[in-house]
Write a protein that holds these residues in place. Sequence first.
Motif, PDB file in Angstrom:
ATOM      1  N   GLU A  14       0.735  -1.079  -0.382  1.00 37.11           N
ATOM      2  CA  GLU A  14      -0.211  -0.503  -0.428  1.00 37.11           C
ATOM      3  C   GLU A  14       0.773   1.160  -0.333  1.00 37.11           C
ATOM      4  OE1 GLU A  14      -3.745   2.258  -0.474  1.00 37.11           O
ATOM      5  OE2 GLU A  14      -3.073   0.239  -0.275  1.00 37.11           O
ATOM      6  N   ASP A  15       2.051   1.231   0.618  1.00 33.82           N
ATOM      7  CA  ASP A  15       3.209   2.689   0.568  1.00 33.82           C
ATOM      8  C   ASP A  15       3.834   2.348  -0.390  1.00 33.82           C
ATOM      9  OD1 ASP A  15       1.958   2.894   3.360  1.00 33.82           O
ATOM     10  OD2 ASP A  15       3.908   1.867   4.328  1.00 33.82           O
ATOM     11  N   ASP A  16       3.774   1.389  -1.508  1.00 34.60           N
ATOM     12  CA  ASP A  16       4.404   1.568  -2.499  1.00 34.60           C
ATOM     13  C   ASP A  16       3.522   2.220  -3.542  1.00 34.60           C
ATOM     14  OD1 ASP A  16       6.886   0.500  -1.619  1.00 34.60           O
ATOM     15  OD2 ASP A  16       6.375  -1.703  -2.299  1.00 34.60           O
ATOM     16  N   CYS A  17       2.250   2.553  -3.182  1.00 30.27           N
ATOM     17  CA  CYS A  17       1.515   2.513  -4.141  1.00 30.27           C
ATOM     18  C   CYS A  17       1.070   4.044  -4.003  1.00 30.27           C
ATOM     19  CB  CYS A  17      -0.097   1.336  -4.427  1.00 30.27           C
ATOM     20  SG  CYS A  17      -0.170   0.114  -4.590  1.00 30.27           S
ATOM     21  N   VAL A  18       0.924   4.018  -2.884  1.00 27.31           N
ATOM     22  CA  VAL A  18       1.034   5.525  -2.377  1.00 27.31           C
ATOM     23  C   VAL A  18       2.067   6.501  -3.109  1.00 27.31           C
ATOM     24  CG1 VAL A  18       0.320   7.239  -0.926  1.00 27.31           C
ATOM     25  CG2 VAL A  18      -0.906   5.210  -0.804  1.00 27.31           C
ATOM     26  N   GLY A  19       3.413   6.060  -2.981  1.00 24.64           N
ATOM     27  CA  GLY A  19       4.795   6.563  -3.292  1.00 24.64           C
ATOM     28  C   GLY A  19       4.297   6.638  -4.981  1.00 24.64           C
ATOM     29  N   LEU A  20       4.170   5.661  -5.713  1.00 28.38           N
ATOM     30  CA  LEU A  20       3.975   5.518  -7.018  1.00 28.38           C
ATOM     31  C   LEU A  20       3.309   6.566  -7.037  1.00 28.38           C
ATOM     32  CD1 LEU A  20       4.689   4.246  -9.626  1.00 28.38           C
ATOM     33  CD2 LEU A  20       3.254   2.154  -9.484  1.00 28.38           C
ATOM     34  N   ARG A  21       2.161   6.465  -7.373  1.00 30.58           N
ATOM     35  CA  ARG A  21       1.098   7.785  -7.460  1.00 30.58           C
ATOM     36  C   ARG A  21       1.602   8.871  -7.393  1.00 30.58           C
ATOM     37  NH1 ARG A  21      -4.147   5.730  -4.786  1.00 30.58           N
ATOM     38  NH2 ARG A  21      -2.543   5.472  -4.313  1.00 30.58           N
ATOM     39  N   ASP A  22       2.002   8.964  -6.313  1.00 29.34           N
ATOM     40  CA  ASP A  22       2.495  10.891  -6.058  1.00 29.34           C
ATOM     41  C   ASP A  22       3.636  11.140  -6.611  1.00 29.34           C
ATOM     42  OD1 ASP A  22       2.837  13.000  -5.005  1.00 29.34           O
ATOM     43  OD2 ASP A  22       4.779  12.354  -3.599  1.00 29.34           O
ATOM     44  N   VAL A  23       4.999  10.317  -7.307  1.00 25.53           N
ATOM     45  CA  VAL A  23       5.369  10.395  -8.155  1.00 25.53           C
ATOM     46  C   VAL A  23       4.775  10.514  -9.478  1.00 25.53           C
ATOM     47  CG1 VAL A  23       7.797   9.674  -9.327  1.00 25.53           C
ATOM     48  CG2 VAL A  23       7.294   9.199  -7.710  1.00 25.53           C
ATOM     49  N   LEU A  24       4.138   9.942 -10.478  1.00 26.55           N
ATOM     50  CA  LEU A  24       2.893   9.667 -10.817  1.00 26.55           C
ATOM     51  C   LEU A  24       2.506  11.232 -11.456  1.00 26.55           C
ATOM     52  CD1 LEU A  24       2.355   5.712 -12.150  1.00 26.55           C
ATOM     53  CD2 LEU A  24       4.083   7.219 -12.446  1.00 26.55           C
ATOM     54  N   GLU A  25       2.426  11.087 -10.805  1.00 23.21           N
ATOM     55  CA  GLU A  25       0.978  12.322 -10.432  1.00 23.21           C
ATOM     56  C   GLU A  25       1.816  13.448 -11.266  1.00 23.21           C
ATOM     57  OE1 GLU A  25      -1.177  12.881  -6.597  1.00 23.21           O
ATOM     58  OE2 GLU A  25      -2.733  11.010  -7.752  1.00 23.21           O
ATOM     59  N   ARG A  26       2.980  14.256  -9.350  1.00 24.81           N
ATOM     60  CA  ARG A  26       4.529  14.604 -10.000  1.00 24.81           C
ATOM     61  C   ARG A  26       4.849  15.084 -11.886  1.00 24.81           C
ATOM     62  NH1 ARG A  26       6.201  16.836  -4.494  1.00 24.81           N
ATOM     63  NH2 ARG A  26       4.452  15.763  -3.131  1.00 24.81           N
ATOM     64  N   CYS A  27       4.888  13.880 -12.143  1.00 22.65           N
ATOM     65  CA  CYS A  27       6.012  14.123 -13.654  1.00 22.65           C
ATOM     66  C   CYS A  27       5.440  12.971 -14.089  1.00 22.65           C
ATOM     67  CB  CYS A  27       7.422  13.706 -12.945  1.00 22.65           C
ATOM     68  SG  CYS A  27       8.318  13.579 -14.575  1.00 22.65           S
ATOM     69  N   PRO A  28       4.940  13.766 -15.621  1.00 21.73           N
ATOM     70  CA  PRO A  28       4.523  13.459 -16.423  1.00 21.73           C
ATOM     71  C   PRO A  28       4.618  12.387 -17.678  1.00 21.73           C
ATOM     72  CG  PRO A  28       3.676  15.854 -16.693  1.00 21.73           C
ATOM     73  CD  PRO A  28       4.919  15.756 -15.850  1.00 21.73           C
ATOM     74  N   GLU A  29       6.416  12.394 -17.585  1.00 25.64           N
ATOM     75  CA  GLU A  29       6.874  11.841 -18.317  1.00 25.64           C
ATOM     76  C   GLU A  29       7.859  10.243 -17.568  1.00 25.64           C
ATOM     77  OE1 GLU A  29       7.675  14.192 -17.512  1.00 25.64           O
ATOM     78  OE2 GLU A  29       8.180  16.207 -19.493  1.00 25.64           O
ATOM     79  N   VAL A  30       7.619  10.396 -15.974  1.00 25.15           N
ATOM     80  CA  VAL A  30       7.666   9.402 -15.876  1.00 25.15           C
ATOM     81  C   VAL A  30       6.053   8.096 -15.627  1.00 25.15           C
ATOM     82  CG1 VAL A  30       8.366   8.339 -13.372  1.00 25.15           C
ATOM     83  CG2 VAL A  30       9.355  10.287 -14.160  1.00 25.15           C
ATOM     84  N   ASP A  31       5.193   9.256 -16.113  1.00 23.57           N
ATOM     85  CA  ASP A  31       4.357   8.528 -15.973  1.00 23.57           C
ATOM     86  C   ASP A  31       3.706   7.209 -17.477  1.00 23.57           C
ATOM     87  OD1 ASP A  31       1.419   7.583 -14.795  1.00 23.57           O
ATOM     88  OD2 ASP A  31       0.156   9.632 -15.967  1.00 23.57           O
ATOM     89  N   THR A  32       4.290   8.581 -18.279  1.00 26.06           N
ATOM     90  CA  THR A  32       4.448   8.430 -19.872  1.00 26.06           C
ATOM     91  C   THR A  32       5.275   6.274 -19.379  1.00 26.06           C
ATOM     92  OG1 THR A  32       3.714  10.151 -20.641  1.00 26.06           O
ATOM     93  CG2 THR A  32       4.210   8.467 -22.325  1.00 26.06           C
ATOM     94  N   ALA A  33       6.410   6.896 -18.655  1.00 25.92           N
ATOM     95  CA  ALA A  33       7.052   5.850 -19.395  1.00 25.92           C
ATOM     96  C   ALA A  33       6.715   4.128 -18.403  1.00 25.92           C
ATOM     97  CB  ALA A  33       9.016   5.917 -18.580  1.00 25.92           C
ATOM     98  N   ALA A  34       6.342   4.867 -16.854  1.00 23.80           N
ATOM     99  CA  ALA A  34       5.507   4.118 -16.200  1.00 23.80           C
ATOM    100  C   ALA A  34       4.484   3.221 -17.409  1.00 23.80           C
ATOM    101  CB  ALA A  34       4.780   4.517 -15.232  1.00 23.80           C
ATOM    102  N   GLY A  35       3.674   3.356 -18.496  1.00 21.92           N
ATOM    103  CA  GLY A  35       2.927   3.198 -19.037  1.00 21.92           C
ATOM    104  C   GLY A  35       3.707   2.696 -19.594  1.00 21.92           C
ATOM    105  N   HIS A  36       4.502   3.170 -20.548  1.00 22.32           N
ATOM    106  CA  HIS A  36       5.325   2.303 -21.397  1.00 22.32           C
ATOM    107  C   HIS A  36       5.939   0.586 -20.913  1.00 22.32           C
ATOM    108  CE1 HIS A  36       4.439   4.931 -24.739  1.00 22.32           C
ATOM    109  NE2 HIS A  36       5.914   6.106 -24.263  1.00 22.32           N
TER     110      HIS A  36
END
Length: 104
Positions: A14-36
């Motif tokens: 659960e903590d990892d999910c919260v941390g990942l969501r926070d990072v993805l919301e702050r950085c669109p490039e990382v969000d795009t990379a995560a999707g790929h």
Amino acid sequence: MIGWLTRHPIALSEDDCVGLRDVLERCPEVDTAAGHVRNFGEVCSGRVGGRLPAWIDAVDASQLPGLTGFVLHLLWHLDAVTAGLALDCHRGRREPHQKLILLQ
């Protein structure tokens, strides 16, 4: 953070999910990379090499430096990678014969 992107979502705490969501919301490039990365994991785990060309086009369009370099190497070896995803992971009927040859 790399572990958050490369592990199966079910394996994240659960903590990892919260941390990942926070990072993805702050950085669109990382969000795009995560999707790929997630989509590539689905291609590999589902062994659906036929989806690679569409995935490669999507990564190329995003112009994320690390991933576009990876895609370039995939393109150089696309036939081998596609075949590797389609083939079973065993040596089939040849393996016993190879052992006999080695024992002679």
